[in-house]
Design a protein around this motif. Structure first.
Motif, PDB file in Angstrom:
ATOM      1  N   UNK A 158       1.579 -31.626 -28.689  1.00  0.00           N
ATOM      2  CA  UNK A 158       0.341 -30.908 -28.969  1.00  0.00           C
ATOM      3  C   UNK A 158      -0.741 -31.198 -27.948  1.00  0.00           C
ATOM      4  N   UNK A 159      -0.619 -32.335 -27.247  1.00  0.00           N
ATOM      5  CA  UNK A 159      -1.535 -32.590 -26.143  1.00  0.00           C
ATOM      6  C   UNK A 159      -1.169 -31.604 -25.025  1.00  0.00           C
ATOM      7  N   UNK A 160      -2.041 -31.514 -24.019  1.00  0.00           N
ATOM      8  CA  UNK A 160      -1.893 -30.392 -23.098  1.00  0.00           C
ATOM      9  C   UNK A 160      -1.132 -30.743 -21.829  1.00  0.00           C
ATOM     10  N   UNK A 189       0.000 -26.427 -24.680  1.00  0.00           N
ATOM     11  CA  UNK A 189       0.379 -27.571 -25.508  1.00  0.00           C
ATOM     12  C   UNK A 189       1.817 -28.017 -25.210  1.00  0.00           C
ATOM     13  N   UNK A 190       2.013 -29.325 -25.120  1.00  0.00           N
ATOM     14  CA  UNK A 190       3.348 -29.861 -24.852  1.00  0.00           C
ATOM     15  C   UNK A 190       4.171 -29.884 -26.134  1.00  0.00           C
ATOM     16  N   UNK A 191       5.460 -29.703 -25.964  1.00  0.00           N
ATOM     17  CA  UNK A 191       6.365 -29.823 -27.101  1.00  0.00           C
ATOM     18  C   UNK A 191       7.232 -31.059 -26.899  1.00  0.00           C
ATOM     19  N   UNK A 192       7.834 -31.498 -27.985  1.00  0.00           N
ATOM     20  CA  UNK A 192       8.679 -32.683 -27.887  1.00  0.00           C
ATOM     21  C   UNK A 192      10.048 -32.361 -28.472  1.00  0.00           C
ATOM     22  N   UNK A 193      11.071 -32.916 -27.861  1.00  0.00           N
ATOM     23  CA  UNK A 193      12.415 -32.767 -28.410  1.00  0.00           C
ATOM     24  C   UNK A 193      13.140 -34.068 -28.133  1.00  0.00           C
ATOM     25  N   UNK A 204      17.871 -40.527 -28.693  1.00  0.00           N
ATOM     26  CA  UNK A 204      17.016 -41.693 -28.846  1.00  0.00           C
ATOM     27  C   UNK A 204      15.727 -41.568 -28.071  1.00  0.00           C
ATOM     28  N   UNK A 205      15.686 -40.635 -27.141  1.00  0.00           N
ATOM     29  CA  UNK A 205      14.509 -40.524 -26.293  1.00  0.00           C
ATOM     30  C   UNK A 205      13.721 -39.272 -26.634  1.00  0.00           C
ATOM     31  N   UNK A 206      12.410 -39.420 -26.651  1.00  0.00           N
ATOM     32  CA  UNK A 206      11.563 -38.253 -26.801  1.00  0.00           C
ATOM     33  C   UNK A 206      11.342 -37.639 -25.428  1.00  0.00           C
ATOM     34  N   UNK A 207      11.577 -36.362 -25.347  1.00  0.00           N
ATOM     35  CA  UNK A 207      11.351 -35.639 -24.104  1.00  0.00           C
ATOM     36  C   UNK A 207      10.221 -34.646 -24.334  1.00  0.00           C
ATOM     37  N   UNK A 208       9.176 -34.750 -23.515  1.00  0.00           N
ATOM     38  CA  UNK A 208       8.077 -33.798 -23.616  1.00  0.00           C
ATOM     39  C   UNK A 208       8.299 -32.711 -22.583  1.00  0.00           C
ATOM     40  N   UNK A 209       8.088 -31.489 -23.000  1.00  0.00           N
ATOM     41  CA  UNK A 209       8.296 -30.388 -22.070  1.00  0.00           C
ATOM     42  C   UNK A 209       7.294 -29.285 -22.361  1.00  0.00           C
ATOM     43  N   UNK A 210       7.178 -28.398 -21.390  1.00  0.00           N
ATOM     44  CA  UNK A 210       6.191 -27.334 -21.497  1.00  0.00           C
ATOM     45  C   UNK A 210       6.898 -25.987 -21.421  1.00  0.00           C
ATOM     46  N   UNK A 211       6.550 -25.097 -22.321  1.00  0.00           N
ATOM     47  CA  UNK A 211       7.122 -23.752 -22.275  1.00  0.00           C
ATOM     48  C   UNK A 211       6.489 -22.909 -21.181  1.00  0.00           C
TER      49      UNK A 211
END
Length: 574
Positions: A395-397, A404-408, A220-227
């Motif tokens: 896609x924001x930084x 670019x940030x990713x979301x899962x 239910x939650x969007x998690x933004x993370x960076x590779x």
RNA sequence: CGGGAUGUAGCGCAGCUUGGUAGCGCACCUCGCUUGGGACGAGGGGGUCGCAUGUUCAAAUCAUGUCAUCCCGACCA
């Protein structure tokens, strides 16, 4: 346990009202049964799983130095009035009255109670620090319960509360709990991501959530993370650097122009032939029953939790169209909501997102029907303060390294908060320091959704045939399946293996039902026993079949070897 | 709170349009047969058709109300 006596009814079909996989499987495999909306019976198999999650949690909490207690489920209004949350906690708080018409509530969390306990018992700095926890049912009257155990109204939670004399002490305990949580979820066979988060209605300064990353619908939650680095955050707390965008509207002068029927950003941008990034969007929110205005670049969205925090409010919702009309009328305007702006609304606080600072010669509403101001600059708009109220988008930084940030999506199974003196101060919960002066406790709180963790484990471990429980929280470790109970040799070997496993401390089930092999296999896969030993046609060669649910790997071995395999695997996993 | 859908046996569903003895599959009980991936045959038990009121000689079926469950939405100016 003999399968013939086990209280479990598996079903051939999924219940019609289940949506997510954990709900479907737990219901079909006979683990849970719905009693009423958002409230479930935990049947014997489920209860075994829950007790294991509880035991692991308890073990790690105790190791971390916390002490278990148990607080009441029913709580008096008075304590909630002391903390100020009786008024401000939303309709999720289940309120009720007893026979004497005393107002009570069902505990959605226990800060008030624990603080009152500490207040009565922790009088001296010599007694601190302390960390107290309980494992207990909670009740939150969700607007729309769904997803079975993942988002029920009643659920089991471990909640811990720490009391310190200093920020440093709290910080130490916070890290201590973070480590305990990692241990707990690892032992449950659930890899989690610890992400920065907002502290929500409970309040406080710093918090992290433990998320099970899942590709199922249940996250239910969007998690933004960076590779590129270790940055990760919940959407209500994530920050980012914005990629390049047009922020100058290019209007040569400031003027009011006609913008007929441009009731949405898209229509307005199209009419003026400008990108939406040079339009200043004005949203009206109702925070704790009072209107506020939030300004943001129109190609971005407002993150409501951030906005709520900027005002240190408790409850937020977007204003309805009638409410906006009412506000317009009250201020002497007569325009549709698409044309609203801070102009002439002096009693309404105006907050602007940081992104607004870059805007030049932009477009803004001025409360006149079918008109907008173009070529405006910051000095033309009343802004009381700037804050980050923007919802991050993929896609924001990355704020740390610029990639670019990713979301899962993730399922939140645990969280840790620094509360500070948010509860101790208003509730006058103090200890005496070395100088004999009363000081409020510096508190932290730490939750784990026990029932949600069990459901999240199913979301993370299943296949088309059923659940694949991690060994540590499986209801039983192994099922022994004599294919034909009429076959004396099969039954003899099966019984011997069963006895050996039991005496070795393995939680074994003997499927002694007079059913065909197919039925037993289907049930075993559905229920999700980590291991299965089958006594079937190879029994004449002195061999049985050892099968691992997780991998599907199977081998023909002697009964002794099969038993030893299970014993070794279980010991290794616990 | 708004919209939509659904309430018939433990589970999944049909029957309702066109009112006339309440059905099917799974599950459950008995007997037979079968025994390596949800067999087969025969017999059987179980439902005041969510609830209430109304229309009717007669209501699961029509009408009104009510309750419950599920899904979607809850206004991005």
């Amino acid at each position: 346990m003999k399968m013939s006596k086990m209280f479990v009814q598996t079903m051939r079909e999924y219940p019609a009202d289940a949506e997510v996989i954990s709900h479907k499987l737990l219901a079909r495999a006979g683990f849970i049964r719905k009693l009423t909306s958002g409230v479930y019976n935990y049947l014997p198999l489920m209860w075994r799983v829950l007790k294991k999650v509880e035991d692991i949690t308890r073990d790690e909490m105790d190791k971390a130095g916390a002490q278990e207690l148990l607080m009441p489920f029913l709580q008096p209004k008075e304590l909630w009035e002391q903390s100020g949350r009786w008024e401000v906690y939303g309709r999720e708080l289940m309120r009720l009255k007893d026979r004497h018409n005393r107002e009570m509530c069902l505990g959605p969390t226990h800060e008030e109670i624990i603080t009152s306990i500490a207040r009565d018992g922790l009088k001296s700095y010599k007694q601190l620090p302390v960390n107290l926890y309980q494992i207990q049912s909670k009740f939150r009257d969700e607007v729309r319960p769904r997803f079975g155990l993942l988002r029920g109204r009643e659920f089991i939670m471990k909640d811990a509360y720490s009391f310190d004399t200093t920020e440093e002490g709290l910080d130490k305990e916070y890290k201590n709990m973070a480590q305990a949580y990692k241990n707990i979820f690892n032992r449950c066979g659930l890899p989690t991501k610890m992400v920065q988060s907002d502290s929500g209605a409970i309040g406080g300064s710093l918090s992290h959530e433990f998320m099970v990353i899942t590709d199922t619908d249940a996250g239910e939650n969007d998690v933004f993370y960076c590779d590129g680095c270790d940055y990760s955050a919940n959407s209500n707390h994530a920050i980012s650097k914005l990629p390049e965008a047009v922020t100058d509207g290019g209007f040569s002068k400031k003027e009011i122009v006609d913008t007929p029927k441009t009731t949405s950003i898209d229509l307005l941008a199209e009419f003026l032939k400008v990108p939406s990034s040079v339009i200043l969007k004005d949203l009206v929110y109702i925070i704790d029953k009072k209107p506020v205005m939030a300004l943001i670049r129109a190609d971005k969205e407002v993150e409501e939790t951030k906005l709520l925090n900027a005002f240190q409010g408790m409850e937020i919702r977007i204003a309805t169209a009638p409410e906006i009309e009412e506000i317009m009328t009250k201020h002497g305007f007569n325009a549709a909501k698409g044309f609203i702006g801070p102009e002439g609304m002096d009693d309404i606080p105006v907050i602007a997102d940081e992104s607004v600072k870059d805007l030049k010669n932009f477009v803004v509403g001025i409360n006149k029907e079918d008109k907008h101001l173009v070529g405006a600059n910051l000095s033309d708009v009343r802004i009381d303060k700037f804050a980050d109220i923007r919802l991050v988008q993929a896609g924001e930084l990355c704020p740390q390294c610029g990639k670019p940030l990713k979301v899962t999506r993730g399922i939140e199974v645990g969280n840790i908060f620094k509360l500070g003196t948010k509860y101790s101060k208003p509730m006058n919960a103090t200890y005496l320091d070395k100088d004999g002066k009363a000081q409020p406790y510096i508190m932290g709180c730490y939750g784990i959704g026990i029932s949600r963790t069990a459901a999240a484990a199913v979301e993370a471990h299943y296949d088309e045939f059923g659940i694949k429980w991690p060994i540590a929280i499986a209801p039983y470790h192994v099922v022994i399946t004599p294919v034909n109970i009429q076959d004396a040799e099969q039954m003899k070997i099966a019984n011997e293996m069963y006895e050996k496993l039991i005496s070795a401390g393995i939680e074994a089930v003997l499927d002694d039902r007079d059913e065909r092999a197919g039925v037993k296999f289907k049930d075993a896969d559905l229920i999700g026993f980590p291991f299965r030993i089958t006594a079937g046609k190879t029994i004449s060669e002195g061999l049985v079949e050892y099968k691992v649910r997780e991998t599907g790997v199977q081998e023909k071995v002697t009964p002794e070897v099969a038993v030893q395999h299970v014993i070794d695997a279980v010991k290794a996993a616990l």
